[in-house]
Design an enzyme around this catalytic site. Structure first.
Site, PDB file in Angstrom:
ATOM      1  N   TYR A  93      85.456  70.863  76.125  1.00  0.00           N
ATOM      2  CA  TYR A  93      84.729  69.619  75.822  1.00  0.00           C
ATOM      3  C   TYR A  93      85.700  68.622  75.174  1.00  0.00           C
ATOM      4  O   TYR A  93      85.817  67.479  75.623  1.00  0.00           O
ATOM      5  CB  TYR A  93      83.550  69.886  74.881  1.00  0.00           C
ATOM      6  N   SER A  98      85.455  60.929  70.700  1.00  0.00           N
ATOM      7  CA  SER A  98      85.043  61.768  69.577  1.00  0.00           C
ATOM      8  C   SER A  98      86.221  62.079  68.672  1.00  0.00           C
ATOM      9  O   SER A  98      87.364  62.162  69.127  1.00  0.00           O
ATOM     10  CB  SER A  98      84.454  63.068  70.138  1.00  0.00           C
ATOM     11  N   LYS A 138      87.411  64.812  76.479  1.00  0.00           N
ATOM     12  CA  LYS A 138      87.446  63.546  75.726  1.00  0.00           C
ATOM     13  C   LYS A 138      88.870  63.020  75.671  1.00  0.00           C
ATOM     14  O   LYS A 138      89.138  61.835  75.854  1.00  0.00           O
ATOM     15  CB  LYS A 138      86.889  63.738  74.306  1.00  0.00           C
TER      16      LYS A 138
HETATM   17  C1  WQD Z   1      79.442  70.723  61.533  1.00  0.00           C
HETATM   18  C2  WQD Z   1      79.683  71.770  60.463  1.00  0.00           C
HETATM   19  C3  WQD Z   1      79.809  74.009  61.313  1.00  0.00           C
HETATM   20  C4  WQD Z   1      75.667  74.559  62.496  1.00  0.00           C
HETATM   21  C5  WQD Z   1      80.804  68.844  67.148  1.00  0.00           C
HETATM   22  C6  WQD Z   1      81.739  68.254  68.183  1.00  0.00           C
HETATM   23  C7  WQD Z   1      81.756  66.752  68.037  1.00  0.00           C
HETATM   24  C8  WQD Z   1      80.363  66.250  68.162  1.00  0.00           C
HETATM   25  C9  WQD Z   1      79.497  66.863  67.049  1.00  0.00           C
HETATM   26  C10 WQD Z   1      79.531  65.667  70.339  1.00  0.00           C
HETATM   27  C11 WQD Z   1      80.681  72.842  60.906  1.00  0.00           C
HETATM   28  C12 WQD Z   1      78.636  73.847  60.355  1.00  0.00           C
HETATM   29  C13 WQD Z   1      76.829  73.980  62.020  1.00  0.00           C
HETATM   30  C14 WQD Z   1      75.091  75.649  61.783  1.00  0.00           C
HETATM   31  C15 WQD Z   1      76.850  75.519  60.178  1.00  0.00           C
HETATM   32  N1  WQD Z   1      79.840  66.608  69.429  1.00  0.00           N
HETATM   33  N2  WQD Z   1      77.398  74.446  60.881  1.00  0.00           N
HETATM   34  N3  WQD Z   1      75.702  76.079  60.645  1.00  0.00           N
HETATM   35  O1  WQD Z   1      81.456  71.004  65.179  1.00  0.00           O
HETATM   36  O2  WQD Z   1      81.850  69.117  63.494  1.00  0.00           O
HETATM   37  O3  WQD Z   1      81.321  68.564  65.866  1.00  0.00           O
HETATM   38  O4  WQD Z   1      79.529  68.283  67.256  1.00  0.00           O
HETATM   39  O5  WQD Z   1      79.657  64.490  70.260  1.00  0.00           O
HETATM   40  O6  WQD Z   1      82.560  66.222  69.071  1.00  0.00           O
HETATM   41  O7  WQD Z   1      83.047  68.736  67.935  1.00  0.00           O
HETATM   42  O8  WQD Z   1      79.556  69.503  64.416  1.00  0.00           O
HETATM   43  O9  WQD Z   1      77.306  69.908  63.534  1.00  0.00           O
HETATM   44  O10 WQD Z   1      78.342  71.642  65.088  1.00  0.00           O
HETATM   45  O11 WQD Z   1      79.191  71.411  62.758  1.00  0.00           O
HETATM   46  O12 WQD Z   1      77.397  75.938  59.151  1.00  0.00           O
HETATM   47  O13 WQD Z   1      74.022  76.225  62.170  1.00  0.00           O
HETATM   48  O14 WQD Z   1      78.453  72.457  60.219  1.00  0.00           O
HETATM   49  O15 WQD Z   1      80.438  75.273  61.134  1.00  0.00           O
HETATM   50  O16 WQD Z   1      81.460  73.231  59.791  1.00  0.00           O
HETATM   51  P1  WQD Z   1      81.121  69.645  64.684  1.00  0.00           P
HETATM   52  P2  WQD Z   1      78.523  70.645  64.003  1.00  0.00           P
END
Ligand code: WQD
Length: 342
Positions: A151, A126, A155
């Site tokens: 997590y 990731s 990785k």
């Molecule tokens: C993206 C952006 C949130 C939800 C993580 C892991 C990565 C992979 C994908 C497994 C951020 C914003 C989110 C919400 C929001 N996991 N957001 N409101 O954190 O980039 O990646 O998940 O494979 O390894 O690190 O993904 O989709 O959680 O967040 O504003 O209700 O969307 O703050 O800026 P992230 P995400």
């Protein structure tokens, strides 16, 4: 046909990858303990490809059970290892569960790879390994920074374990660093099966739009970005899936540059949270009910990929843009509701 073992084959990326592997002439078996998935995905795979896929329902931390797969399948030529827990927040609350599950599973698998001389191994990694990068886009030789969560640490440790194993093994491996996998299969028959409250952006958007959630929050709009919200590299799950097929073909053709090559899997385009929401609204014609909330701890400000290595060496071509990602995700959410799947 060459036989591939997909671990986590009932999961989101695993199931989409199995479809792509079958469509490219591979025979596939799956292992998945269904602790975070159901057999629904296997049924969908059969509907899409016409091919039934056998799943070994076991947890890979059970070495004896894991080894039995290889006793029964002496002709496995490659493994794609997806099976792991992946919720960033949960990993902060339950670190030992994450270290045990994600690392013991990998070690057990590699012990079998060693004993049964499995030729090729592809590891699901990731972009989280990069932490908050000093500049963007990130290339594969960017520094690995201290993980923001257990997590992310699993990785990073998984990559190190595989790199060290590759130095003493004839097995050739690849690390694939996904950016943000989103979207659903264009057939509308398969997608992400959300368990519990969605942490990731796109499931939060589609569940709010369909009314499963009353509203959603944008976690911060005061970041130093073009519109104040965080920037990510959203990549369609089918593009991710096909990259795994290409990675296996690359290893089977002995094109690898080392025993453990690394590739970024992202589009190379950064999209902000607010831009993603606007795209969704345009695609779905639904006005999304969201509020600006506080920043979420551990969030990276902005990250997106330099994907030139995967494009040039694997022959990877991105098929889906952010519009199709939102469109397929929305169509899948509508199907989940209409068919009362979850
Ligand atoms: C993206 C952006 C949130 C939800 C993580 C892991 C990565 C992979 C994908 C497994 C951020 C914003 C989110 C919400 C929001 N996991 N957001 N409101 O954190 O980039 O990646 O998940 O494979 O390894 O690190 O993904 O989709 O959680 O967040 O504003 O209700 O969307 O703050 O800026 P992230 P995400």
């Amino acid at each position: 046909m060459k036989k591939i073992l997909v671990t986590g084959g009932c999961g989101y990326i695993g199931s989409h990858t199995i479809v792509d592997l079958i469509e490219n002439g591979f025979e596939v078996i799956s292992v998945d303990d269904n602790s975070r998935s159901t057999l629904y995905a296997l049924n969908a795979i059969e509907k899409i490809t016409g091919v039934p896929v056998k799943n070994y329902t076991l947890n890979l931390t059970d070495f004896t059970a894991t080894r039995n797969i290889f006793l029964e399948n002496k002709d496995i030529v490659g493994i794609i290892h997806f099976a792991a827990y992946k919720a960033v927040g949960e990993s902060c609350e339950l670190p030992l569960m994450y270290y045990e599950n994600n690392l013991i599973s990998l070690i057990n698998l590699l012990k079998c790879v060693q004993e049964f001389k499995v030729p090729h191994f592809v590891f699901s990694s990731s972009c989280t390994v990069y932490g908050n990068p000093d500049s963007i886009p990130v290339t594969e030789n960017f520094p690995i920074k201290k993980a923001e969560s257990p997590y992310g640490a699993t990785k990073q440790m998984g990559e190190t374990i595989l790199q060290d194993f590759s130095k003493v093994s004839a097995t050739t491996s690849i690390l694939l660093r996904y950016f943000n996998p989103v979207g659903a299969h264009p057939s509308g028959l398969m997608g992400e099966l959300p368990l519990g409250k969605p942490m990731n952006l796109v499931p939060a958007i589609t569940q709010t739009a369909i009314g499963k959630l009353p509203k959603m929050y944008v976690w911060g709009n005061d970041y130093p970005t073009r519109d104040g919200s965080c920037i990510r590299d959203y990549i369609h799950v089918c593009d991710i899936a096909h990259a795994h097929t290409l990675a296996l073909q690359y290893l089977l053709a002995s094109k690898n540059k080392s025993n453990c090559d690394v590739f970024n899997l992202g589009t190379g385009d950064g999209v902000s949270v607010l831009e993603a929401i606007k795209t969704f609204e345009a695609v779905s014609n639904v006005k999304l009910n969201y509020e600006i909330g506080p920043r979420r701890s551990g969030d990276v400000i902005a990250i997106y990929a330099n994907n030139e290595l995967a494009v040039q060496l694997l022959g990877w071509r991105i098929q889906y843009g952010i519009t199709e990602m939102m469109d397929t995700a929305w169509k899948w959410e509508l199907k989940l509701k209409n068919d009362k799947i979850v």
